[in-house]
Design an enzyme around this catalytic site. Structure first.
Site, PDB file in Angstrom:
ATOM      1  N   ARG A 113       0.659   1.779   5.974  1.00  0.00           N
ATOM      2  CA  ARG A 113       1.911   2.481   6.289  1.00  0.00           C
ATOM      3  C   ARG A 113       1.592   3.822   6.948  1.00  0.00           C
ATOM      4  NH1 ARG A 113       6.814   3.691   2.037  1.00  0.00           N
ATOM      5  NH2 ARG A 113       5.156   4.739   0.856  1.00  0.00           N
ATOM      6  N   ASP A 159       6.594   9.493  -6.079  1.00  0.00           N
ATOM      7  CA  ASP A 159       6.109   9.863  -4.753  1.00  0.00           C
ATOM      8  C   ASP A 159       7.166  10.732  -4.089  1.00  0.00           C
ATOM      9  OD1 ASP A 159       8.072   8.180  -3.747  1.00  0.00           O
ATOM     10  OD2 ASP A 159       6.681   6.716  -2.916  1.00  0.00           O
TER      11      ASP A 159
END
Length: 527
Positions: free
Chosen positions: A161, A441
């Site tokens: 990613r 996160d």
């Protein structure tokens, strides 16, 4: 024309193996061709948000109705992406890469985005680790205990990613412009590894984050085409899974798949970012204020509608529909809490598998068997492409339905404590942070600060009637900072970056304008 490429970051050990003249020339060509389009698309986001702030709501696009209603499919998906029943995610640190690939999951998503603080060191060392992986020389010895780590022969498939379109890598400029973080991450990884991957019977596979429209997907697709041509790769070699983690993108799922159809592998329910985007997109309308984060579940309201629409849309087009993150992490010191967390994860995965998802995400290796057992029970083959949620009709109103629930002082306290501690860890270079038995996160920190911001904007009343004012929140901030210090100890508190983290959190919640991403402000502190 020769592009003027400058490296503004320090050149540490082995960085020259990644930032080679040919690699820099490759990403510079992508930058020159596409950066102006990227900037124009970011301006479109600002314009669109201004319209939302004036009362316009996201909707299915009339201009692309023919795409939604016509019959088409994505290109053939590679053999090693046909079974994705459990995926594990995490940063691209060396130990994490080895452990995640060895975890028993079908896929590991190595993350240059929300699970990694984008320090220059993190970005370059991540690229070095991945290059070593595909050259067959990744290993690691833990300096703390001397334990050796090496890669198993049978390991997970790797997806990467890159950063979203809004983030830039300010340590590299091309013709005096900072290069897009996404182009930097994607381009360097592809340049150094694609041919080795193909030799090893796999390919360059990516997760694409934070898109808000099909035009942003078109940009990625055009970048893929040019990158493949420059490197001599066959068309369609690159495969991408798109995270549907913004509210506007949920209304353009068909169109996003269509734009990337030759490179498309699937869509993913990026649930935490999606909640953040729901708050941010609808920030100016008081009736869209959500209850406490703990009450915003995937089994109802706008989240259920979005999840089922994603399954229906993907399977209609022959693409995979991936479930969302189970953020729980083991607590080996509290067996009761551990049992509850694992049961919650199991129930969440049962919901996903029964609805028709082809796989799901977990944040910790210990959760791989939990999720795997569920999907092994419900999947009759490698995936559930034949299960389409076709009976489920999703309307625009369903995608905007707010969860019922309460807004409480505890919810604000949790948001403050999680938000500040996450930002503090991020400033120290950590992007995936274990807090209170959850792996947090950037997305969950975004939820934390936007929920508090929105409550303050409207001086919204809590369940007990208390109005959320600046003075009230200042009092809670003081209280929660003291609580954090008590939990981690004064020594750790003083050694940390809590003063900067608290200031940034305050700046984000007390501003008149809801900032688009906290990472934009935070990056200016760490770059």
């Amino acid at each position: 024309m020769t592009n003027d490429i400058k490296i503004l970051g320090d050149m540490d050990q082995r960085y020259d193996e990644i930032l080679t003249p040919d690699a820099l020339d490759f990403i510079a060509k992508l930058h020159v061709k596409f950066n102006q389009r990227r900037l124009e698309l970011l301006k479109m986001r600002i314009k669109r948000q201004a319209e939302f702030n004036q009362g316009k709501l996201p909707h299915f696009l009339p201009a692309t109705k023919h795409i939604r209603e016509s019959d088409w499919k994505v290109a053939l998906i590679p053999h090693d992406l046909l079974d994705r029943r459990v995926e594990i995610t995490g940063p691209v640190s060396r130990k994490m890469i080895i452990n995640a690939l060895n975890s028993g999951a079908k896929v590991f998503m190595g993350d240059f985005e929300d699970a990694t603080a984008p320090t220059w060191q993190n970005m370059l060392e991540g690229q070095i680790n991945l290059k070593d992986l595909w050259q067959g020389k990744i290993d690691f010895t833990d300096p703390n205990n001397g334990k050796d780590y090496s890669l198993n022969d049978d390991h997970a498939v790797l997806l990467i990613r890159p950063r979203g379109w809004h983030l830039e890598e300010e340590h590299v400029t091309v013709n005096s412009e900072a290069i897009a973080g996404g182009i930097f991450d994607f381009g360097l990884y592809l340049f150094h590894n694609a041919k080795n991957q193909l030799i090893q019977n796999t390919g360059p596979y990516f997760y694409l984050p934070k898109m808000e429209s099909h035009l942003e997907a078109r940009l990625w697709n055009d970048i893929f085409i040019m990158a493949q041509e420059l490197l001599g790769l066959h068309g369609g070699t690159i495969k991408a899974t798109v995270l549907i983690e913004t509210l506007p993108a949920a209304f353009e799922m068909d169109e996003i798949i269509y734009e990337l159809k030759d490179h498309m592998a699937g869509l993913n329910c990026g649930r935490w970012d999606y909640i953040f985007s729901f708050i941010k997109t609808l920030q100016a309308d008081q009736k869209y204020i959500l209850p406490d984060r703990s009450q915003v579940g995937m089994d109802r309201a706008f989240l259920e509608a979005y999840s089922k629409l994603l399954i229906k849309t993907c399977h209609k087009r022959g693409a995979f529909a991936m479930g969302g993150m189970a953020a729980a992490i083991p607590n080996r010191k509290d067996q009761k809490a551990n049992d509850i967390a694992f049961e919650n994860v199991r129930n969440d995965k049962i919901r996903e598998a029964k609805n028709g998802h082809d796989g799901t995400w977990v944040a910790h290796p210990d959760l791989v068997p939990v999720a795997m057992d569920v999907f092994n029970e419900y999947l009759k083959g490698k995936n559930q492409l034949d299960k389409g949620c076709n009976h489920y009709e999703v309307t625009e109103e369903m995608l905007l339905e707010v969860h019922s629930g309460t807004k409480t002082q505890k919810g604000i306290e949790d948001n403050i404590r999680i938000g500040v501690q996450y930002i503090e860890a991020w400033l120290r270079g950590a992007g995936a942070v274990p807090l209170y038995n959850l792996m947090e996160d950037a997305a969950t920190a975004e939820i934390s600060r936007t929920q508090v911001w929105q409550l303050l904007k409207f001086k919204a009343p809590l369940e007990d009637g208390t109005a959320v004012t600046k003075d009230y929140v200042r009092g809670l901030l003081k209280q929660e900072m003291q609580r954090i210090e008590g939990e981690i100890g004064q020594g750790n508190f003083v050694k940390g970056r809590f003063t900067e983290a608290e200031k940034l959190f305050k700046d984000l919640i007390f501003t008149d304008k809801c900032e688009s991403f906290l990472t934009l402000s935070a990056y200016q502190i760490i770059k």
